[in-house]
Design a protein around this motif. Structure first.
Motif, PDB file in Angstrom:
ATOM      1  N   LEU A 175       0.803  -1.219   0.000  1.00 10.16           N
ATOM      2  CA  LEU A 175       0.000   0.000   0.000  1.00 10.16           C
ATOM      3  C   LEU A 175       0.837   1.270   0.000  1.00 10.16           C
ATOM      4  O   LEU A 175       0.325   2.351  -0.325  1.00 10.16           O
ATOM      5  CB  LEU A 175      -0.920   0.008   1.223  1.00 10.16           C
ATOM      6  CG  LEU A 175      -2.002  -1.076   1.242  1.00 10.16           C
ATOM      7  CD1 LEU A 175      -2.701  -1.094   2.593  1.00 10.16           C
ATOM      8  CD2 LEU A 175      -3.007  -0.832   0.133  1.00 10.16           C
ATOM      9  N   GLY A 176       2.100   1.143   0.363  1.00  6.52           N
ATOM     10  CA  GLY A 176       2.920   2.331   0.507  1.00  6.52           C
ATOM     11  C   GLY A 176       2.574   3.110   1.762  1.00  6.52           C
ATOM     12  O   GLY A 176       2.650   4.348   1.783  1.00  6.52           O
ATOM     13  N   MET A 177       2.202   2.379   2.820  1.00  2.00           N
ATOM     14  CA  MET A 177       1.869   3.016   4.096  1.00  2.00           C
ATOM     15  C   MET A 177       3.137   3.403   4.847  1.00  2.00           C
ATOM     16  O   MET A 177       4.231   2.903   4.561  1.00  2.00           O
ATOM     17  CB  MET A 177       1.070   2.044   4.991  1.00  2.00           C
ATOM     18  CG  MET A 177      -0.288   1.677   4.478  1.00  2.00           C
ATOM     19  SD  MET A 177      -1.088   0.442   5.544  1.00  2.00           S
ATOM     20  CE  MET A 177      -1.328   1.408   7.052  1.00  2.00           C
ATOM     21  N   LYS A 178       2.962   4.258   5.827  1.00  3.16           N
ATOM     22  CA  LYS A 178       4.053   4.576   6.724  1.00  3.16           C
ATOM     23  C   LYS A 178       4.441   3.302   7.476  1.00  3.16           C
ATOM     24  O   LYS A 178       3.588   2.644   8.059  1.00  3.16           O
ATOM     25  CB  LYS A 178       3.633   5.669   7.702  1.00  3.16           C
ATOM     26  CG  LYS A 178       4.724   6.102   8.667  1.00  3.16           C
ATOM     27  CD  LYS A 178       4.215   7.192   9.597  1.00  3.16           C
ATOM     28  CE  LYS A 178       5.301   7.586  10.602  1.00  3.16           C
ATOM     29  NZ  LYS A 178       4.804   8.631  11.553  1.00  3.16           N
ATOM     30  N   PRO A 179       5.719   2.911   7.480  1.00  5.35           N
ATOM     31  CA  PRO A 179       6.133   1.655   8.121  1.00  5.35           C
ATOM     32  C   PRO A 179       5.725   1.591   9.590  1.00  5.35           C
ATOM     33  O   PRO A 179       5.876   2.557  10.333  1.00  5.35           O
ATOM     34  CB  PRO A 179       7.661   1.672   7.982  1.00  5.35           C
ATOM     35  CG  PRO A 179       7.918   2.543   6.802  1.00  5.35           C
ATOM     36  CD  PRO A 179       6.855   3.608   6.831  1.00  5.35           C
ATOM     37  N   GLY A 180       5.189   0.443   9.984  1.00  2.89           N
ATOM     38  CA  GLY A 180       4.830   0.203  11.373  1.00  2.89           C
ATOM     39  C   GLY A 180       3.400   0.509  11.730  1.00  2.89           C
ATOM     40  O   GLY A 180       2.908   0.056  12.773  1.00  2.89           O
ATOM     41  N   CYS A 181       2.685   1.246  10.888  1.00  2.00           N
ATOM     42  CA  CYS A 181       1.303   1.631  11.219  1.00  2.00           C
ATOM     43  C   CYS A 181       0.396   0.413  11.386  1.00  2.00           C
ATOM     44  O   CYS A 181      -0.341   0.292  12.360  1.00  2.00           O
ATOM     45  CB  CYS A 181       0.740   2.540  10.131  1.00  2.00           C
ATOM     46  SG  CYS A 181       1.459   4.181  10.090  1.00  2.00           S
TER      47      CYS A 181
END
Length: 230
Positions: free
Chosen positions: A207-213
């Motif tokens: 997804l290209g999310m912020k890592p760790g979320c």
């Protein structure tokens, strides 16, 4: 008798059979359950049973479909919310589906034994494709919203939705292998947690999310599973 009354009666009787089947699958196991068990429990004829289900496997598929419909009803209000941000929606979808599994833990484990048996590979594939057809559009909608909000960076929401379901399917495979292989012993909970964390990491990358979320939000669910499986 009006059509609506007939439909209601048909649905009611069909659900009664599904309810009994779910109880026997949980207590006896799918392979040990017979159609005769259901006939005796409901005091119905074999002809009446085959009026609703053409086979024992059709009964199982209908039961899985009903669970899928119940899960979908939990997801739809989240997806359609106009106030909730996309990332919150995604995390909430995972949370409610996970809670739904935990609330039906005995049935989930009973299905695991059937679902992942070698002889049911074709059946499993059909159900997986049905699940993709049901859930992928809703996930794609959330992902599209997330890209517009700038929290997801994937330019391919439809494909990303299918990848998410594929990753979750693989997590299911590996979890079952671990649990059923060690059924007579204590399961390696730390290994299960590691599998979940690895899946969360992969989903974030897709997804290209912020890592760790995602992994952080799953930590509470990991703790619940640890308590349930310990």
């Amino acid at each position: 008798m009006t059509r609506s009354v007939k439909v209601h009666e048909y649905t009611e009787k069909r659900n009664a059979i599904l309810d009994v089947a779910a109880r026997y699958i949980t207590t006896k196991g799918y392979e040990q359950m017979t159609t005769q068990d259901i006939l005796e429990a409901l005091q119905i004829s074999r002809g009446a049973f085959y009026h609703y289900f053409e086979s024992k496997q059709a009964l199982l598929m209908a039961l899985v479909e009903r669970i899928g419909e119940q899960a979908e009803q939990l997801v739809l209000p989240i997806v359609s919310s106009r106030e909730m941000a996309a990332q919150d929606k995604l995390l909430r979808v995972f949370a409610v589906l996970n809670q739904h599994k935990q609330e039906n833990l005995d049935l989930v484990f009973a299905f695991m034994r059937v679902w992942y048996a070698d002889e049911n590979a074709l059946f499993r594939q059909k159900l997986y494709l049905a699940r993709v057809k049901r859930l992928a559009p809703w996930l794609s909608q959330i992902i599209q919203q997330g890209t517009e909000e700038g929290v997801f960076t994937t330019p391919y929401p439809d494909q990303a939705a299918r990848m998410i379901l594929s990753l979750l399917e693989d997590l299911g495979y590996t979890t079952v292998e671990l649990l059923l292989a060690e059924e007579s012993e204590h399961p390696d909970i730390s290994r299960l947690v590691q599998l979940g964390e690895a899946t969360a990491d992969a989903l974030e990358r897709v997804l290209g999310m912020k890592p760790g979320c995602l992994r952080q939000s799953w930590s509470e669910d990991f703790s619940r599973w640890q308590a349930l499986l310990a």
